[in-house]
Design an enzyme around this catalytic site. Structure first.
Site, short mmCIF file in Angstrom:
data_model
loop_
_atom_site.label_atom_id
_atom_site.label_comp_id
_atom_site.label_asym_id
_atom_site.label_seq_id
_atom_site.Cartn_x
_atom_site.Cartn_y
_atom_site.Cartn_z
N SER A 183 38.62 69.46 54.98
CA SER A 183 38.46 69.59 53.53
C SER A 183 39.22 68.49 52.80
O SER A 183 38.96 67.31 53.03
CB SER A 183 38.91 70.99 53.09
OG SER A 183 38.51 71.25 51.77
N ASP A 207 34.23 68.98 57.45
CA ASP A 207 33.68 69.39 56.16
C ASP A 207 34.51 68.81 55.00
O ASP A 207 35.12 69.56 54.23
CB ASP A 207 33.61 70.91 56.05
CG ASP A 207 32.41 71.38 55.22
OD1 ASP A 207 31.37 70.72 55.26
OD2 ASP A 207 32.53 72.41 54.53
N HIS A 277 32.94 76.97 55.34
CA HIS A 277 33.81 75.80 55.23
C HIS A 277 34.74 75.71 56.43
O HIS A 277 34.97 74.62 56.98
CB HIS A 277 34.61 75.92 53.93
CG HIS A 277 35.27 74.67 53.47
ND1 HIS A 277 34.67 73.43 53.53
CD2 HIS A 277 36.50 74.46 52.90
CE1 HIS A 277 35.49 72.52 53.02
NE2 HIS A 277 36.60 73.11 52.66
#
Length: 344
Positions: A183, A207, A277
């Site tokens: 992230s 991600d 996620h």
């Protein structure tokens, strides 16, 4: 399974927001704000439509970098870069013959979270290397998402300073460095690669965070992109929402289309996307010592892959990814661990 009061409250709040979006009452959902559940199960509004006008009341913090090897795999050694970059960095455990693998977390997370420690342990289980874990939780633990997003540049520069010191002190070649981030942590690693001096070998983006990096689309100097390392591989699992939607690496992997919901993500977590996620780091963890492997297939897009038109020349997703394989790759996974399904 029955919901407790806390889960029910989260569900009702999330459902109300999603319904408002679906009904067109709040078209800003997805483009200006999102709901997000952190790794402790708390719900947050990720608002990236307005930027901070001042810094009063915002939390500041430090960055900590810990070294783990097979000799100190339970207790990390704190590494501190020298004030003068001509000086050597001090370490008791650094292995001169070992590669460097660095891992970091994203928003509202920390270094001792289970997935980072599990990846660290798995890597040390298969390779006698140096694993760095980067803790920037004092900056990431901020409910104002843009502030944490802005902090990624500072954190990346700090890690780059440590990497340069290790390269100088121990003669580590850039070809022996692999950075892994989830992230916002993927954006940290992009900056670390950009500021490391010599172009490092590999960055794996799990991600990579989309808000304020791909939405709106920033200049390559302000987001993870192929210029940050000789090989940038990206695993997309919540594309177009919390993670990158488009291909921004040398190799971009799209398990189950790269979007939410990923198989096995349902209920509350499906609504607020946190489960999908997080699948990116779960897939990566499993890939480190998987007997089956995440065989992925080059294809133009997900629709073509689903029609069965792309089942030749597979490439491996995750830890064993081949830096000579570039392009977009697609695959299916199981809905639970073990996720890998192998060849099709």
């Amino acid at each position: 399974m029955a919901l407790n009061i806390f889960d029910l409250l989260i569900y009702l709040v999330a459902k109300a927001c999603v319904v408002a979006h679906e009904d067109g009452n709040d078209p800003s959902y997805g483009s200006q704000w999102l709901l997000y559940m952190d790794e402790s199960g708390y719900l947050h509004e990720m608002n990236f439509s307005t930027l901070p006008l001042e810094t009063r009341g915002f939390s500041y913090g430090k960055v900590y970098c810990y070294l783990y090897t097979r000799e100190n795999n339970k207790q990390g050694e704190l590494l501190v870069p020298p004030d003068d970059e001509n000086d050597n960095i001090e370490s008791k455990y650094f292995k001169e013959s070992g590669d460097i693998k660095a891992i970091t977390h994203g928003w509202l997370s920390k270094e001792n979270t289970d997935w980072i420690q599990n990846i660290k342990n798995a890597i040390l289980g298969v390779s006698d290397v140096n694993v760095l874990t980067v803790d920037w939780s004092e900056l990431a633990d901020n409910p104002v998402y843009p502030w944490s997003a802005f902090s990624t540049r500072y954190v990346g520069k700090y890690l780059a300073k440590i990497i340069r010191s290790l390269m100088k002190t121990y003669g580590v070649k850039n070809s022996r460095i692999h950075l892994i981030g989830h992230s916002l942590g993927a954006q940290v690693m992009g900056y670390a690669g950009m500021y490391s001096g010599e172009k490092i070998h590999r960055i794996t983006g799990l991600d990579p965070a989309r808000p304020l990096f791909e939405l709106p689309l920033m200049d390559p100097n302000f987001r993870l992109d192929p210029s940050d390392a000789n090989f940038v591989d990206i695993i997309h699992t919540c594309g177009g929402i919390l993670g990158y939607r488009d291909s921004h690496g040398h190799a971009d992997f799209y398990p189950n289309g790269g979007k939410a919901p990923q198989p096995g993500c349902g209920g509350i977590k499906d609504i607020i996307e946190g489960c999908s996620h997080g699948r990116s780091h779960e897939y990566f963890l499993e890939s480190i010592d998987s007997d089956i492997g995440f065989d992925s297939y080059p294809c133009e897009d997900w629709k073509e892959f689903k029609r069965g038109e792309c089942r030749n020349d597979p490439a491996m997703m995750g830890y064993p990814a081949d830096n000579h394989r570039v392009g977009d790759f697609f695959l299916y996974t199981n809905n639970h661990s073990k996720y890998a399904v192998g060849s099709e």
